[in-house]
Design a protein around this motif. Structure first.
Motif, PDB file in Angstrom:
ATOM      1  N   VAL A 254       0.810  -1.215   0.000  1.00  0.00           N
ATOM      2  CA  VAL A 254       0.000   0.000   0.000  1.00  0.00           C
ATOM      3  C   VAL A 254       0.843   1.264   0.000  1.00  0.00           C
ATOM      4  N   ALA A 255       2.165   1.146   0.187  1.00  0.00           N
ATOM      5  CA  ALA A 255       3.038   2.315   0.183  1.00  0.00           C
ATOM      6  C   ALA A 255       4.400   1.904  -0.355  1.00  0.00           C
ATOM      7  N   PRO A 256       5.060   2.801  -1.080  1.00  0.00           N
ATOM      8  CA  PRO A 256       6.391   2.468  -1.598  1.00  0.00           C
ATOM      9  C   PRO A 256       7.419   2.361  -0.475  1.00  0.00           C
ATOM     10  N   LEU A 257       8.446   1.580  -0.747  1.00  0.00           N
ATOM     11  CA  LEU A 257       9.598   1.441   0.135  1.00  0.00           C
ATOM     12  C   LEU A 257      10.787   2.156  -0.491  1.00  0.00           C
ATOM     13  N   ALA A 258      11.703   2.627   0.350  1.00  0.00           N
ATOM     14  CA  ALA A 258      12.932   3.256  -0.128  1.00  0.00           C
ATOM     15  C   ALA A 258      14.047   2.214  -0.103  1.00  0.00           C
ATOM     16  N   PHE A 259      14.686   2.000  -1.247  1.00  0.00           N
ATOM     17  CA  PHE A 259      15.768   1.030  -1.375  1.00  0.00           C
ATOM     18  C   PHE A 259      17.083   1.786  -1.608  1.00  0.00           C
ATOM     19  N   TYR A 260      17.975   1.717  -0.624  1.00  0.00           N
ATOM     20  CA  TYR A 260      19.278   2.367  -0.731  1.00  0.00           C
ATOM     21  C   TYR A 260      20.312   1.318  -1.134  1.00  0.00           C
ATOM     22  N   HIS A 261      21.052   1.572  -2.205  1.00  0.00           N
ATOM     23  CA  HIS A 261      21.874   0.527  -2.802  1.00  0.00           C
ATOM     24  C   HIS A 261      23.154   1.115  -3.391  1.00  0.00           C
ATOM     25  N   ARG A 262      24.159   0.242  -3.593  1.00  0.00           N
ATOM     26  CA  ARG A 262      25.429   0.631  -4.206  1.00  0.00           C
ATOM     27  C   ARG A 262      25.526   0.159  -5.650  1.00  0.00           C
ATOM     28  N   SER A 263      24.973  -0.997  -5.954  1.00  0.00           N
ATOM     29  CA  SER A 263      25.109  -1.569  -7.285  1.00  0.00           C
ATOM     30  C   SER A 263      23.794  -1.416  -8.045  1.00  0.00           C
ATOM     31  N   ASP A 264      23.577  -2.242  -9.068  1.00  0.00           N
ATOM     32  CA  ASP A 264      22.377  -2.158  -9.892  1.00  0.00           C
ATOM     33  C   ASP A 264      21.239  -2.900  -9.197  1.00  0.00           C
ATOM     34  N   LEU A 265      20.339  -2.168  -8.585  1.00  0.00           N
ATOM     35  CA  LEU A 265      19.279  -2.767  -7.773  1.00  0.00           C
ATOM     36  C   LEU A 265      18.408  -3.713  -8.584  1.00  0.00           C
ATOM     37  N   LEU A 266      18.077  -3.354  -9.812  1.00  0.00           N
ATOM     38  CA  LEU A 266      17.119  -4.126 -10.593  1.00  0.00           C
ATOM     39  C   LEU A 266      17.729  -5.351 -11.269  1.00  0.00           C
ATOM     40  N   ASN A 267      19.050  -5.356 -11.471  1.00  0.00           N
ATOM     41  CA  ASN A 267      19.649  -6.421 -12.270  1.00  0.00           C
ATOM     42  C   ASN A 267      20.697  -7.261 -11.545  1.00  0.00           C
ATOM     43  N   ASP A 268      21.189  -6.800 -10.396  1.00  0.00           N
ATOM     44  CA  ASP A 268      22.267  -7.529  -9.720  1.00  0.00           C
ATOM     45  C   ASP A 268      21.770  -8.526  -8.682  1.00  0.00           C
TER      46      ASP A 268
END
Length: 323
Positions: free
Chosen positions: A221-235
């Motif tokens: 019901v609400a977005p989350l914040a994803f803090y990352h160093r590399s490629d979040l969607l592909n790694d």
């Protein structure tokens, strides 16, 4: 006199039998859940919520919705200073490591380390330093030391020997920002949102070498914040991402039910609020007032036991390592 700092790692399993480690921060959200007469049921309900959610996300070849189970370890990181033969140790970071178990095949998939994030130095920054600069504005170096220590940990031999991928921290979106839905859609992370501008947390985590993207997973019901160093969607694998979402969405439903257990989903233009009244309480007890009070106490503890006696040496080490 040397200025060599090294890290050590301890882990504690988080399940219905979880008992907080003596090294764990007393403000940690995990410890807050493991108190009182109903602690075991509290923990069991939280774990059940996580396992239910991961099976909702990974629904293919999963007809009964019970194929996957999560195994969670709390990772506690100490920083050691060797000087004149003494070994000075101070707890600095606590994150969460998640693995996903296929109960049908017995296969185990390495999940993502990070997820939840807590830190003594962050408590010091936000509970001791920040209040002193409210009127004059934040100093340019706010969060620098914390960010350098975190990056030194991620780049350390201790981290690389234990974890094969960079961390991802998954937390609540900011109540001070407005988010707009984009057209980008990921099979597990869901639909992407963009913030109108960076929050203080975004800038603080930026000094840790982390950039942020916001996603609303299917069924959330609400977005989350994803803090990352590399490629979040592909790694990261679909299973690994699903494990992080199931874990951290559950914790956010407990910590911030006004946002993450709301009875209406985020709109195309969304401003999260803790004043929202149309929400449901999960069957897990959590004392948010106590959490806030203890954060201030631990900020002072860090000031007295780390920053005043060792802050200069720590700063020299962190700066030298990042040069």
């Amino acid at each position: 006199m040397t200025d060599d700092w090294v890290f050590s790692i301890d882990t504690t399993r988080f399940d219905e039998d979880y008992t907080p480690s003596s090294k764990s921060r007393s403000t940690t959200n995990f410890a807050n859940l493991a108190r009182g007469e109903g602690r075991r049921q509290n923990l069991r309900n939280a774990v059940t919520m996580m396992n239910t959610r991961v099976n909702e996300l990974v629904h293919w070849d999963n007809p009964r919705g019970d194929r996957y189970a999560l195994e969670l370890d709390i990772v506690s990181v100490d920083l050691h200073l060797a000087s004149d033969g003494d070994d000075v140790a101070f707890p600095v970071i606590e994150v969460l490591d998640v693995d996903i178990v296929d109960t049908t095949t017995g296969a185990r998939t390495e999940g993502i380390v990070g997820n939840n994030f807590s830190s003594y130095i962050r408590d010091y920054d936000f509970s001791v330093r920040l209040p002193g600069h409210r009127a004059s504005g934040l100093p340019d170096d706010f969060g620098d030391l914390h960010g350098q220590v975190f990056q030194r940990f991620v780049e350390s031999d201790e981290y690389r020997e234990r974890f094969s991928q960079p961390p991802v921290i998954c937390i609540s979106v900011s109540t001070s920002r407005t988010y707009r839905r984009l057209t980008n859609h990921h099979p597990i992370l869901g639909v992407e949102y963009a913030a109108d501008e960076k929050s203080l947390t975004d800038r603080y985590f930026g000094k840790m070498g982390l950039r942020v993207r916001y996603f609303l997973p299917q069924g959330a019901v609400a977005p989350l914040a994803f803090y990352h160093r590399s490629d979040l969607l592909n790694d990261y694998s679909f299973l690994a991402l699903a494990g992080t979402i199931a874990t951290m969405e559950t914790f956010q439903k407990i910590y911030r039910p006004e946002i993450y257990n709301a009875n209406t989903a985020a709109s195309e233009v969304y401003r999260p609020s803790l004043d929202h009244s149309n929400y449901s309480l999960p069957q897990v007890s959590y004392d948010r007032v106590e959490r806030t009070r203890l954060a201030g106490m631990q900020g002072k503890f860090t000031e007295v036991n780390l920053m005043k006696p060792y802050g200069a040496v720590l700063q020299q080490w962190a700066t030298k390592q990042s040069a």
